[in-house]
Design an enzyme around this catalytic site. Structure first.
Site: not given
Ligand code: NAD
Ligand code: UGA
Length: 437
Positions: A30, A259
């Site tokens: 990172d 997300c």
């Molecule tokens: P995050 O913001 O928590 O973390 C991203 C990390 O990438 C940071 O630590 C940042 O410093 C690092 N970074 C940025 N540019 C970089 C580079 N050039 N080289 C190395 N490190 C670098 O993000 P996240 O929540 O983990 O999400 C990452 C991706 O996954 C997004 O596209 C998001 O939409 C997707 N996603 C997130 C979730 C979730 O629940 N958070 C779930 C499914 C998918």
């Molecule tokens: C969501 C998806 O559930 C994941 O499958 C996906 O990978 C992720 O987004 C992503 O792409 O980052 P997340 O945002 O972590 O996950 O949390 P959820 O549990 O899905 O809840 C999302 C929001 O919806 C929360 O604010 C929650 O309070 C709300 N929610 C969820 C409701 O208001 N009602 C419900 O019945 C469920």
């Protein structure tokens, strides 16, 4: 297997830790120096149940952290990209972090590698990543780019990653997708192999559909408020139809997090770019915004004038079991209450420091009861388990007025009535409301 993860956020860290636990050699890289320093000592910079234990178990044995991204690329055969893809002002995806990661991969491509995109990226991004790597590498070293979208949820990320409902791997050459699928074989879960663009689309379609369910049930809940029906009974009744199911039908303040809002906006913008105007998606976002206003109107109508009143807020994270405040309803609701002249005391089980940094002129309390003491009303914004085990008699004795506005419907309206609270849920048919009343 030798795997490097670029981007050590929620997705990258959980993926890296779990892959290491499955017996692989993982390098997590990172650009954030402070984050890597903490992780190298086994300190987890985010709140995610079960994660610290897995990181500590594998640290410096199968799991390594570094800021040297080039070195991390050279170390492995599979390079996962898990950097952020936030929204730009206009709702489009900011792909600059992916582009930067692709350039570093190109500069250090010393032998054949598979680049696996785990970040949520606009459809076709896999091809753009391939073009960037081709352009900025020597052009002599072969590589493949694969899409492997992530479906984990914050708060249950470890469980979701280790017991996924499905793993999707998209590549235009099936044998490459199969190669990546071997990483997931120990999980014994359904693995769907698709083409590259379809995998990228599956991620957006999944999140948009889930967001749609939430906005739909919220509108039904608002209608329950108007006609005096009870959303709990309504959802029970519709969920018994297996075509509808019982998941993701909790009415309340709408979705937050990093997300759903970003991915629905991104899909709308992608549609525009490709000549398609989505009709459902903008409404999903509008209903979601409206839920916050609906809640505020309930507070106003129950309390009357807000000026000079003290409101206790329980929970500020966008959902329980996470310290993530991105797009949390609290970010809109608390300033709106303050703007109307209310004083806010708040409590969240994990977001104490963030609360002090983000909200101005609030009193951040150490316990839920401390926040409730002498408040004119209590507003519940996040359904942390801690709030489900409440001594109602004691709560009633410390509140100035026994008013609870429950934005997540965690309490039973009948029990609240028995305990002589003035109680408002979201769509629980206890009162008639309209925004202009
Ligand atoms: P995050 O913001 O928590 O973390 C991203 C990390 O990438 C940071 O630590 C940042 O410093 C690092 N970074 C940025 N540019 C970089 C580079 N050039 N080289 C190395 N490190 C670098 O993000 P996240 O929540 O983990 O999400 C990452 C991706 O996954 C997004 O596209 C998001 O939409 C997707 N996603 C997130 C979730 C979730 O629940 N958070 C779930 C499914 C998918
Ligand atoms: C969501 C998806 O559930 C994941 O499958 C996906 O990978 C992720 O987004 C992503 O792409 O980052 P997340 O945002 O972590 O996950 O949390 P959820 O549990 O899905 O809840 C999302 C929001 O919806 C929360 O604010 C929650 O309070 C709300 N929610 C969820 C409701 O208001 N009602 C419900 O019945 C469920």
């Amino acid at each position: 297997m030798r795997i490097t993860i670029i981007g050590v956020g929620y997705v990258g860290l959980v993926t890296g830790a779990c892959f290491a636990d499955m017996g692989n050699r993982i390098v997590c890289a990172d650009v954030d120096k402070k984050k890597i320093q903490l992780l190298s000592k086994g300190t987890i910079p985010i709140f995610e149940p079960g994660l610290e234990e897995i990181v500590r178990r594998n640290l410096n044995h199968r799991l390594f952290f570094t800021n040297n991204i080039g070195h991390a690329v050279r170390e492995s055969d599979f390079i996962f990209i898990a950097v952020g893809t936030p929204s730009k002002q206009n709702g489009q995806v900011d792909i600059s972090y992916i582009e930067k990661a692709a350039r570093v991969i190109a500069a250090h491509l010393d032998q054949y590698k598979v680049i696996v995109n785990k970040s949520t990226v606009p459809i076709g991004m896999g091809y753009l990543v391939a073009r960037i790597i081709q352009k900025y590498s020597t052009g002599q070293t072969p590589f493949d780019v694969v899409s492997n979208p992530e479906f984990l949820r914050e708060g249950s990320a470890v469980k979701d990653l280790l017991k996924p409902h499905r793993v999707v791997i998209g590549a235009d050459r099936r044998e490459i997708a199969q190669k990546v699928s071997e990483i997931y074989e120990p999980l014994h879960c359904p693995i769907l192999l698709t083409d590259l663009k379809s995998a990228e689309m599956i991620k957006y379609a999944s999140n948009a559909f889930l967001a749609c369910k939430i906005s739909f049930i919220n509108e039904i809940a608002n209608m329950c408020d108007q006609v005096g029906a009870d959303i709990h009974q309504v959802t029970q009744g519709i969920a018994l139809d297996p075509r509808i199911g019982d998941q993701f039908l909790n009415a309340g303040l709408g979705f937050g997090g990093s997300c759903f809002p970003k991915d629905v906006s991104a899909l709308i913008q992608m549609g525009k770019k490709h000549g398609y105007q989505f009709k459902i998606l903008p409404e999903i976002l509008e209903v979601n915004q409206f839920q916050r206003k609906w809640f505020i109107s309930k507070v106003k109508q129950t309390l009357g004038v807000l000026k000079g009143k003290t409101i206790a807020i329980w929970g500020i994270s966008f959902k329980p079991d996470t310290d993530d405040l991105r797009e949390a309803p609290s970010l809109e609701i608390i300033p709106a209450l303050q703007k109307a002249g209310a004083h806010v005391k708040l409590y969240d089980p994990v977001c104490t420091l963030a609360a002090k940094q983000i909200f101005k002129n609030v009193q951040v309390c150490k316990t839920a009861y401390e926040a409730a003491k002498n408040a004119d009303a209590l507003g519940l914004l996040t359904d942390w388990n801690e709030f489900k085990q409440i001594d109602f008699k004691y709560l009633k004795s410390i509140l100035k007025s026994p008013i609870i506005i429950d934005g997540r419907n965690i309490y039973d309206p009948h029990e609240m009535l028995e305990n002589q609270f003035i109680y408002q849920g979201m769509g629980q048919g206890t009162r008639l409301y309209s925004l202009d009343q």
